[in-house]
Design a protein around this motif. Sequence first.
Motif, mmCIF file in Angstrom:
data_model
loop_
_atom_site.group_PDB
_atom_site.id
_atom_site.type_symbol
_atom_site.label_atom_id
_atom_site.label_comp_id
_atom_site.label_asym_id
_atom_site.label_seq_id
_atom_site.Cartn_x
_atom_site.Cartn_y
_atom_site.Cartn_z
ATOM 1 N N ILE A 214 0.818 -1.217 0.000
ATOM 2 C CA ILE A 214 0.000 0.000 0.000
ATOM 3 C C ILE A 214 0.857 1.274 0.000
ATOM 4 N N LEU A 215 2.167 1.133 0.051
ATOM 5 C CA LEU A 215 3.022 2.312 0.114
ATOM 6 C C LEU A 215 2.866 3.254 -1.092
ATOM 7 N N PRO A 216 2.690 2.752 -2.330
ATOM 8 C CA PRO A 216 2.489 3.699 -3.436
ATOM 9 C C PRO A 216 1.306 4.638 -3.216
ATOM 10 N N ALA A 217 0.180 4.109 -2.731
ATOM 11 C CA ALA A 217 -0.983 4.955 -2.462
ATOM 12 C C ALA A 217 -0.692 5.929 -1.332
ATOM 13 N N LEU A 218 -0.013 5.449 -0.269
ATOM 14 C CA LEU A 218 0.322 6.332 0.844
ATOM 15 C C LEU A 218 1.279 7.430 0.398
ATOM 16 N N GLY A 219 2.203 7.076 -0.485
ATOM 17 C CA GLY A 219 3.133 8.077 -0.995
ATOM 18 C C GLY A 219 2.425 9.178 -1.755
ATOM 19 N N TRP B 207 -0.740 10.206 -1.253
ATOM 20 C CA TRP B 207 -1.429 11.043 -0.263
ATOM 21 C C TRP B 207 -0.429 11.969 0.427
ATOM 22 N N TYR B 208 0.696 11.419 0.795
ATOM 23 C CA TYR B 208 1.721 12.196 1.512
ATOM 24 C C TYR B 208 2.221 13.339 0.641
ATOM 25 N N ALA B 209 2.512 13.034 -0.628
ATOM 26 C CA ALA B 209 3.028 14.064 -1.537
ATOM 27 C C ALA B 209 1.997 15.154 -1.797
ATOM 28 N N ALA B 210 0.724 14.780 -1.761
ATOM 29 C CA ALA B 210 -0.344 15.756 -2.000
ATOM 30 C C ALA B 210 -0.686 16.551 -0.748
ATOM 31 N N GLY B 211 -0.048 16.242 0.379
ATOM 32 C CA GLY B 211 -0.331 16.959 1.618
ATOM 33 C C GLY B 211 -1.621 16.537 2.280
ATOM 34 N N SER B 212 -2.100 15.318 1.970
ATOM 35 C CA SER B 212 -3.360 14.825 2.547
ATOM 36 C C SER B 212 -3.069 13.965 3.767
ATOM 37 N N PRO B 213 -3.476 14.387 4.963
ATOM 38 C CA PRO B 213 -3.255 13.565 6.160
ATOM 39 C C PRO B 213 -3.966 12.221 6.032
ATOM 40 N N ARG C 269 -1.525 9.245 13.021
ATOM 41 C CA ARG C 269 -1.747 10.145 11.897
ATOM 42 C C ARG C 269 -0.411 10.446 11.238
ATOM 43 N N VAL C 270 -0.406 10.474 9.916
ATOM 44 C CA VAL C 270 0.817 10.751 9.166
ATOM 45 C C VAL C 270 0.618 12.009 8.332
ATOM 46 N N THR C 271 1.476 12.992 8.586
ATOM 47 C CA THR C 271 1.558 14.207 7.775
ATOM 48 C C THR C 271 3.032 14.539 7.629
ATOM 49 N N ALA C 272 3.332 15.476 6.742
ATOM 50 C CA ALA C 272 4.729 15.877 6.554
ATOM 51 C C ALA C 272 5.304 16.486 7.828
ATOM 52 N N PHE D 102 8.689 10.109 6.108
ATOM 53 C CA PHE D 102 7.841 9.135 5.429
ATOM 54 C C PHE D 102 8.061 9.129 3.919
ATOM 55 N N GLY D 103 8.200 10.304 3.320
ATOM 56 C CA GLY D 103 8.398 10.371 1.877
ATOM 57 C C GLY D 103 9.672 9.674 1.441
ATOM 58 N N ARG D 104 10.744 9.851 2.208
ATOM 59 C CA ARG D 104 12.006 9.202 1.864
ATOM 60 C C ARG D 104 11.910 7.692 2.053
ATOM 61 N N VAL D 105 11.164 7.258 3.059
ATOM 62 C CA VAL D 105 10.956 5.822 3.263
ATOM 63 C C VAL D 105 10.230 5.221 2.067
ATOM 64 N N VAL D 106 9.186 5.898 1.594
ATOM 65 C CA VAL D 106 8.439 5.408 0.433
ATOM 66 C C VAL D 106 9.359 5.289 -0.779
ATOM 67 N N GLU D 107 10.201 6.285 -1.001
ATOM 68 C CA GLU D 107 11.135 6.246 -2.129
ATOM 69 C C GLU D 107 12.122 5.091 -1.990
ATOM 70 N N THR D 108 12.617 4.873 -0.779
ATOM 71 C CA THR D 108 13.591 3.807 -0.544
ATOM 72 C C THR D 108 12.989 2.441 -0.831
ATOM 73 N N VAL D 109 11.801 2.191 -0.285
ATOM 74 C CA VAL D 109 11.151 0.896 -0.487
ATOM 75 C C VAL D 109 10.783 0.713 -1.954
ATOM 76 N N GLY D 110 10.308 1.784 -2.596
ATOM 77 C CA GLY D 110 9.955 1.707 -4.007
ATOM 78 C C GLY D 110 11.133 1.373 -4.888
#
Length: 372
Positions: free
Chosen positions: A4-9, A11-17, A101-104, A110-118
């Motif tokens: 599910i990380l691509p979808a979470l990434g 949301w995170y990039a769009a600034g959506s909590p 809750r996850v926000t920037a 979180f964004g860097r984690v998503v990139e690393t796993v991807g």
Amino acid sequence: MREILPALGEWYAAGSPFALATVVAVSRSAPRDPGAAMAVGPGDEVVGSVSGGCVEGAVFELAQEVLASGEARSATFGYGDDDAFAVGLTCGGEITLLVRRVTAAEDPSFGRVVETVGAGQPVTVATVTDGPGRRGATLAVWPDEAGGTFGTLGTAGLDAAVAADARGELAQGVTATRHYGPHGERREDAVAVFLHSFAPPPRMLVFGAIDYAAAVARIGDFLGYRVTVCDARPVFATPQRFPAGVEVVVDWPHRYLRGTATDDRTVVCVLTHDPKFDVPLLEEALRRPAAYIGAMGSRRTHEDRTRRLREAGLGTAELSRLRSPVGLDLGARTPEEVAVSVAAEIVALRWGGSGMPLTATTGLIHPPAPPG
């Protein structure tokens, strides 16, 4: 959580909590392992699962509360609890979740984690789940000093101790909870930290670019393996014949394997059923680490292959690792059915399953995962 990380990434990039619920502990016949996750994002969209459908409704409500308050919460659902029956956890196990809750601003790593796993690279996310620390605080840990860490669990001593443990667990692909004092002391009565290891996906090496290989590659990709198909015949080893994302290599199988790293999670499927390919390939495979080594062919082919391998110097212990004929007895006929048979054997071997129908067995349906 990986799926599910691509979808979470996004949301995170769009600034959506979003609220992220993660399984941090299980017992008995729990339906999902630690690290399984479900998230509730913009427009009440839900991705992922923490129990295969048993408690998702209750978790959705809890996630909405966390989104509104910003305060991380933990919850345990068990078979003997009235609440568990009410929400449908009738599988016989117990799961403990952390919902945060996850926000920037709250989780800048979180964004860097998503990139690393991807990118298929390793990283561990350490999260405080209980104790005197700030519940939901995170520390992302990369496998070496060059990658460093991102975030904090509260104190420099705690961060240093957790980072050291996280790197050790990451090398083994272990996801688990560890306990520390407020400054990193090893104590069972203080801060509980969940170490979620994102090791690179395990490899599946499929040899023989036949129609059965395409089906096995497809189901291997579905199961989360990084799949490579290898064949010495360029007319068959073409990317167009295999699913997108599957690596296709033209090389002699034993030569390719000799130059390829394997580990205790690697799956090797030998589908060439031709002695000039099979024997040197299996001679190499059976002398190196792998979780599963299977070879296609009739029982007569297996007997001939075993004789040739013994003549090549392999002993009983090495030959005992060979799953041949490959797959479980499902009566499979088509390439797709054979692929299901092979995948079923791989899964059964991985988790210690019997391969028997569940109606003919007793005990836990979801036994605890083996250590490590």
